[in-house]
Design a protein around this motif. Structure first.
Motif, PDB file in Angstrom:
ATOM      1  N   THR A 366      20.900  32.966  15.335  1.00  0.00           N
ATOM      2  CA  THR A 366      21.776  32.143  15.118  1.00  0.00           C
ATOM      3  C   THR A 366      21.177  30.713  14.235  1.00  0.00           C
ATOM      4  N   GLU A 367      20.111  30.341  14.843  1.00  0.00           N
ATOM      5  CA  GLU A 367      19.232  29.203  14.160  1.00  0.00           C
ATOM      6  C   GLU A 367      18.729  29.849  12.721  1.00  0.00           C
ATOM      7  N   LEU A 368      18.129  30.985  12.788  1.00  0.00           N
ATOM      8  CA  LEU A 368      17.494  31.348  11.592  1.00  0.00           C
ATOM      9  C   LEU A 368      18.747  31.450  10.220  1.00  0.00           C
ATOM     10  N   ALA A 369      19.653  32.225  10.790  1.00  0.00           N
ATOM     11  CA  ALA A 369      20.828  32.347   9.909  1.00  0.00           C
ATOM     12  C   ALA A 369      21.285  31.307   9.266  1.00  0.00           C
ATOM     13  N   ALA A 370      21.572  30.167  10.123  1.00  0.00           N
ATOM     14  CA  ALA A 370      21.714  28.740   9.678  1.00  0.00           C
ATOM     15  C   ALA A 370      20.895  27.977   8.826  1.00  0.00           C
ATOM     16  N   ASP A 371      19.584  28.297   8.836  1.00  0.00           N
ATOM     17  CA  ASP A 371      18.705  27.828   7.852  1.00  0.00           C
ATOM     18  C   ASP A 371      18.678  28.547   6.683  1.00  0.00           C
ATOM     19  N   LEU A 372      18.941  29.964   6.765  1.00  0.00           N
ATOM     20  CA  LEU A 372      18.942  30.762   5.481  1.00  0.00           C
ATOM     21  C   LEU A 372      20.319  30.338   4.773  1.00  0.00           C
ATOM     22  N   ASP A 373      21.319  30.192   5.576  1.00  0.00           N
ATOM     23  CA  ASP A 373      22.694  29.630   4.988  1.00  0.00           C
ATOM     24  C   ASP A 373      22.470  28.343   3.969  1.00  0.00           C
ATOM     25  N   ALA A 374      21.811  27.514   4.504  1.00  0.00           N
ATOM     26  CA  ALA A 374      21.645  26.305   3.985  1.00  0.00           C
ATOM     27  C   ALA A 374      21.105  26.549   2.486  1.00  0.00           C
ATOM     28  N   LEU A 375      20.470  27.536   2.090  1.00  0.00           N
ATOM     29  CA  LEU A 375      19.667  27.762   0.813  1.00  0.00           C
ATOM     30  C   LEU A 375      21.008  28.259  -0.061  1.00  0.00           C
ATOM     31  N   GLY A 377      22.183  30.787  -2.955  1.00  0.00           N
ATOM     32  CA  GLY A 377      21.811  32.416  -3.357  1.00  0.00           C
ATOM     33  C   GLY A 377      21.944  33.149  -1.996  1.00  0.00           C
ATOM     34  N   ILE A 378      22.252  32.605  -0.827  1.00  0.00           N
ATOM     35  CA  ILE A 378      22.094  33.555   0.182  1.00  0.00           C
ATOM     36  C   ILE A 378      23.494  32.958   1.035  1.00  0.00           C
ATOM     37  N   GLU A 379      24.169  33.849   1.880  1.00  0.00           N
ATOM     38  CA  GLU A 379      24.934  33.645   2.930  1.00  0.00           C
ATOM     39  C   GLU A 379      24.603  34.374   3.963  1.00  0.00           C
ATOM     40  N   ALA A 380      24.464  33.527   5.097  1.00  0.00           N
ATOM     41  CA  ALA A 380      23.975  34.238   6.296  1.00  0.00           C
ATOM     42  C   ALA A 380      24.362  33.431   7.650  1.00  0.00           C
ATOM     43  N   PRO A 381      25.054  34.221   8.680  1.00  0.00           N
ATOM     44  CA  PRO A 381      25.156  35.484   8.845  1.00  0.00           C
ATOM     45  C   PRO A 381      26.470  35.976   7.856  1.00  0.00           C
ATOM     46  N   VAL A 382      26.539  37.385   7.472  1.00  0.00           N
ATOM     47  CA  VAL A 382      27.567  37.897   6.867  1.00  0.00           C
ATOM     48  C   VAL A 382      28.972  37.943   7.862  1.00  0.00           C
ATOM     49  N   HIS A 383      28.501  38.556   9.100  1.00  0.00           N
ATOM     50  CA  HIS A 383      29.529  38.961  10.013  1.00  0.00           C
ATOM     51  C   HIS A 383      30.017  37.700  10.849  1.00  0.00           C
ATOM     52  N   ASP A 384      31.251  37.365  11.041  1.00  0.00           N
ATOM     53  CA  ASP A 384      31.537  36.217  11.847  1.00  0.00           C
ATOM     54  C   ASP A 384      31.535  36.950  13.631  1.00  0.00           C
ATOM     55  N   ARG A 385      30.349  37.056  13.907  1.00  0.00           N
ATOM     56  CA  ARG A 385      30.233  37.492  15.151  1.00  0.00           C
ATOM     57  C   ARG A 385      28.876  36.771  15.745  1.00  0.00           C
ATOM     58  N   ARG A 389      19.274  39.338  18.185  1.00  0.00           N
ATOM     59  CA  ARG A 389      18.069  39.553  17.497  1.00  0.00           C
ATOM     60  C   ARG A 389      18.118  39.472  16.009  1.00  0.00           C
ATOM     61  N   GLU A 390      19.410  39.987  15.178  1.00  0.00           N
ATOM     62  CA  GLU A 390      19.379  40.187  13.974  1.00  0.00           C
ATOM     63  C   GLU A 390      20.635  39.986  13.391  1.00  0.00           C
ATOM     64  N   PHE A 391      20.672  39.922  11.949  1.00  0.00           N
ATOM     65  CA  PHE A 391      21.826  39.482  11.373  1.00  0.00           C
ATOM     66  C   PHE A 391      21.816  40.090   9.903  1.00  0.00           C
ATOM     67  N   ALA A 392      22.767  40.290   9.214  1.00  0.00           N
ATOM     68  CA  ALA A 392      22.841  40.481   7.999  1.00  0.00           C
ATOM     69  C   ALA A 392      23.135  39.396   7.248  1.00  0.00           C
ATOM     70  N   ALA A 393      22.490  39.355   5.910  1.00  0.00           N
ATOM     71  CA  ALA A 393      22.586  38.403   4.987  1.00  0.00           C
ATOM     72  C   ALA A 393      22.894  38.449   3.636  1.00  0.00           C
TER      73      ALA A 393
END
Ligand SMILES: Cc1ncc(COP(=O)(O)O)c(C=O)c1O
Lengths: 444, 476
Positions: A366-375, A377-385, A389-393
């Motif tokens: 959750t934390e990592l996806a939020a950090d990536l989502d702030a960039l 050119g990338i949307e993370a996580p893709v799934h609203d779930r 351990r992992e997520f799609a971006a």
């Protein structure tokens, strides 16, 4: 003989005079005279393999493996790593464990039997099912075994097995091979935002279905919210509900027995082993009803002739060495030593440690996806779930290109579709998440 | 006395070592975490011990276990040889621990080792291509028979039968059945080998394959192997080699030269990968050139410019393992083969065969079939082979495999391997002969010097207690 490359096997104890004495005893001039091989098929060529001294060989292997790029891996999709405590390495390496064999003489194998009994017990606790065997090769072969068990235990014939449309290709492929012999057909049901599409499953299922397979977490790392609905649908059609999971996930997520799972399969090697280019420790647990149809070895408690509790392999009449072509499976050698390591690691964590680790596996992505989502050119996580351990971006650039560029920056992630990455974060790489985010920003 | 555990019996009247949860356990409530309650379990109970307590637990368990380093382990068909220490050290190298989905370009070291050990095994077996995918011998059989099935299908020639000699290992029968074939059991000839006439009668248009071990499970070389292969090939079938007994043939003879089309290797037998209490192993499969396109996906190879890659063979049977097989055991196998080299491998088989033949001259038991190679099957005669084995434990040695193959009454299938010294073989022979001189009552009351006394198998199966939960339920 420590580092010789003299001709011969350095691990044989024979002195020249021993050999002479033995040849005398067997009445031969040379050991090669003992071979009863017709000359037409005797090999008199060279194998073309040079012997190396131990030191030289270790250097060679170290150098060969050093051709691997040093990458920080943010990879999962079924093969995960958690930190393995040193105790697991040191104690599992005791030669009495590592050099022993299958426990066909239980009176001198109580130690390993007890460790496997404890492994089985931990899986019983985690799954809520009554029976767990002491390992299958990996998650994919365990799934294959589950499909054939489902077909065997069903009262009426049923030739279809249903799997999620999103499924790891290794599992799908192995399942196809296990399905071939008994003429099972592998069909898929749709997913909705990476979880089971319950309506889609309802449309796909009929009375010809012997098994419905679902995963929690899913191959996209989402926490499955519809597991109970899958169990109900499977029940209505007299199909077995086979659930794929792992011991860390099961420490936190809904208990498989509580959502109606009849069989639990999956991977346990994230405990005790970690990343080993896909080498795994398959788990297989099921309900007591199917005890006599379980594949692989089972350890049971019994008594010895002094009345003390003792352990032994049991219900072996299911197995190939007794039942031959009517056995529940052909499996013989399994992953016992890795099962021992799983049990050691789980015991080292304890209940608090297992639950804490699992909760961390929800927070970290959750934390990592939020950090990536702030960039950009990338949307993370893709799934609203919820994720484990992992997520799609989703990337604006081609995911394969982004993954390749990240590799140049020292990171490995999955490119799972044209514009989809998958990123896995656990306790072993969380120290490098800021670096990953910085690298991602640079390559997007 | 090589191994004596009798003192363990003085510790307690009830058990030998409490379970972890009997020492200390803790049940935690799963709540207030990052997930909503309806997506989590309620509680989890696990052992609750400190690391020093765990270290004692597992050390104690290890002491109640017999391994190759405790003494001789002459289990026929299992090749319980000494496992050199450096093998485990290289398997523990950091660079060996990579994720299976890494790009090929970033794991050139791993692929280099894989391609090289494939080549080594191909040379040892006289095969053209080898896959490292199957994680054990039985998985190798499953892969090999799937390749045979795919080959026949590719020829539009669906075949339904696999022929297996009565002396074969149980996995052969189970594998053929799992792959959807009918098993045709071939009775052995009087000399313990395949009987050519019986084979000629057994083959037909439906014969997909013959599965054969050579030397067979009696340790005998199938002298007619070329004719055997011809009979099967003439009927359009393939010949599969079960590599469990390859320790007899390294550098002496090669399955590929005998007419076998498909074979598996057991890295955990022949190539010193430790057995680990029953696994993990590795069961690479070799094939002749015509079958290479059916190998499992993915397959490692060297490219023309000296890099390594993975590819899917043209008519691949698909997947037999989720990823790349038991990679760390492929690495261990590489380390063993590279240490010994061609000459060391040939010496291995010579010493293995010498040891078995020497041991046979030192025991008074009847050995009905010969000449044997790396193992022999003795008969316990009027004694029960299982009891015989239990009594051998009291002499501090591991007994042979018992009651199989059934061609020998009360079989004691004995494979000392090349890593035993003449002194150990003599001690083993003494153990055999001492037991032989005893009466059935003494045997039936054995073992007495092991950790546990004779264990009641029947009650374990009648009343299955397979977890600590089941033990607790039993006490209620
Ligand atoms: C003759 C023979 N074939 C096949 C096997 C099966 O090999 P694995 O246990 O590696 O699956 C064995 C194992 O004991 C064997 O002895």
């Amino acid at each position: 003989m420590s580092d010789t490359t003299e001709p011969g096997n350095p691990f044989t104890p024979h002195t020249p005079s021993d050999v002479e004495q033995m040849l005398d005893a067997v009445d031969a001039d040379d050991a090669t005279d003992l071979f009863d091989i017709p000359s037409a098929v005797r090999f008199d060529g060279e194998l073309g393999i040079d012997a190396r001294g131990e030191q030289e060989l270790k250097r060679e292997i170290t150098e060969t493996l050093a051709q691997n790029d040093e990458l920080v891996e943010f990879m999962g999709r079924g093969h995960f790593a958690h930190y393995v405590p040193s105790m697991v390495d040191e104690l599992s390496m005791r030669s009495e464990f590592v050099t022993s064999y299958t426990q066909y003489q239980p009176e001198i194998a109580q130690g390993f039997l007890q460790a496997l009994f404890e492994f089985q017990s931990m899986l019983v606790e985690l799954t809520g099912l009554e029976i767990a065997n002491c390992s299958i090769y990996d998650a994919a072969t365990a799934l294959g075994e589950a499909a054939t068990l489902a077909q065997r235990v069903r009262s009426t014939s049923g030739d279809r097995v249903l799997v999620p449309e999103l499924l790891h290709e290794g599992k799908r492929g192995v399942l196809e091979n296990y399905a071939d012999g008994p003429d099972l057909v592998v069909d898929t049901y749709p997913m909705d935002d990476a979880n089971v599409d319950v309506d889609g499953l309802e449309a796909a299922i009929d009375d010809d279905v012997a098994m419905v397979y679902a995963e929690n977490p899913t191959v996209r790392g989402t926490v499955e919210e519809n597991a109970s609905a899958v169990g109900d649908l499977a029940d209505e059609h007299d199909a077995l509900f086979v659930l794929g999971s792992d011991p860390v996930a099961m420490s936190l997520l809904q208990r498989p027995a509580d959502v109606g799972a009849d069989v639990v399969v999956g991977e346990a090697a994230m405990l005790g082993l970690g990343t080993a280019y896909g080498m795994g420790t398959g788990i297989f647990a099921t309900r007591e009803d199917y005890l006599r149809q379980v594949p692989g070895r089972l350890v049971g408690a019994s008594e010895d002739d002094d009345g003390r509790r003792a352990y032994t392999l049991t219900l072996q009449t299911r197995e190939q060495h007794i039942r031959r072509e009517r056995a529940t499976s052909n499996i013989c050698t399994n992953q016992a030593w890795l099962a021992l390591r799983v049990a050691m690691h789980a015991a080292h964590l304890g209940a608090d440690g297992m639950v804490d680790l699992a909760e961390r596996m929800v927070e970290l992505p959750t934390e990592l996806a939020a950090d990536l989502d702030a960039l950009d050119g990338i949307e993370a996580p893709v799934h609203d779930r919820h994720h484990f351990r992992e997520f799609a971006a989703r990337t604006d650039r081609s995911a394969a290109d982004v993954a390749a560029d990240l590799e140049s920056e020292g990171f490995a992630v999955h490119a799972i579709d044209d514009h989809l990455l998958q990123v896995c974060v656990t306790d072993v790489n969380e120290h490098a998440t800021d670096d990953l985010v910085a690298a991602m920003e640079a390559v997007l | 006395m090589i191994y004596d555990q009798a003192s363990y019996r003085d510790d307690s009247d009830e058990l030998y070592e409490p379970l972890l949860v009997e020492k200390a356990s803790k049940e935690v409530a799963v709540e207030d975490g990052p997930l909503p309650d309806d997506l989590t379990r309620d509680t989890l109970e696990m052992p609750e011990l400190s690391e020093p307590e765990l270290a004692r637990h597992y050390t104690r368990l290890s002491q109640m276990n017999y391994g190759v380093e405790n003494g001789p382990f002459p289990l026929g068909s299992c090749t319980m040889k000494y496992n050199p220490k450096y093998i485990d050290q290289v398997a523990g190298l950091d660079d060996a621990a990579v994720h299976p989905d890494r790009s090929e370009g970033s794991v050139q070291g791993v692929l280099d080792v894989m391609a090289t050990v494939q080549d080594y095994l191909a040379s040892i077996g006289g095969m053209d291509e080898v896959t490292l995918q199957p994680p054990a011998g039985a998985a190798g059989e499953f892969t090999g028979i799937a390749i045979a099935r795919a080959y026949h299908r590719a020829n539009d020639d669906e075949r339904s039968e696999v022929i297996i000699p009565d002396s074969a290992h149980g996995t052969n029968f189970a594998t053929a059945a799992m792959a959807g074939f009918d098993v045709v059991e071939l009775p052995s000839g009087e000399d313990g080998r395949v009987h050519l006439e019986a084979l000629e009668e057994a083959v037909c248009d439906d014969t997909a394959a013959l599965m054969l071990t050579n030397p067979n499970t009696l340790g005998l070389f199938e002298r007619d192997i070329e004719q055997i292969a011809d009979v099967v090939h003439d009927a359009g079938g393939l010949v599969y080699y079960d590599g469990a007994n390859l320790n007899a043939l390294l550098g002496q003879a090669r399955p590929g030269d005998m007419g076998f089309d498909i074979m598996h290797f057991n890295l955990h037998k022949t190539f010193a990968v430790p057995h680990g209490g029953g696994g993990p192993g590795a069961g690479p499969v070799g094939v002749v050139e015509d079958l290479a396109e059916f190998l499992p996906d993915p397959h490692a190879r060297e490219t023309d410019d000296g890099d390594y890659e993975l590819y899917e063979p043209a008519q691949s049977i698909g997947k037999v393992h989720g990823y790349h097989g038991n990679w760390l055991n492929s690495l261990r196998g590489f380390a063993y083969i590279a240490r010994l080299g061609g000459d060391g491998l040939a010496d291995t088989s010579e010493k293995a065969v010498l040891n078995a033949n020497y041991l046979a001259t030192q025991v008074d038991l009847e050995i009905p079939y010969g000449p044997f190679h790396h193992e022999f099957v003795a008969s316990a005669g009027d004694l029960d082979a299982a009891d015989f084995a239990k009594r051998m434990l009291d002499y501090g040695v591991h007994p042979p495999t018992t009651k199989w193959p059934e061609l020998v009454p009360e079989a004691l299938m004995t494979e000392p391997t090349e890593t035993e010294s003449i002194e150990t073989l003599d001690a083993l022979a003494t153990a055999f002969d001492n037991v032989l001189a005893e009466d059935e009552a003494t045997l039936a009351s054995a073992p007495n010097r092991t950790t546990a006394g004779h264990i009641d198998q029947a009650s374990a199966a009648r009343n299955p207690r397979l977890s600590w939960h089941a033990l607790e339920d039993g006490e209620e």
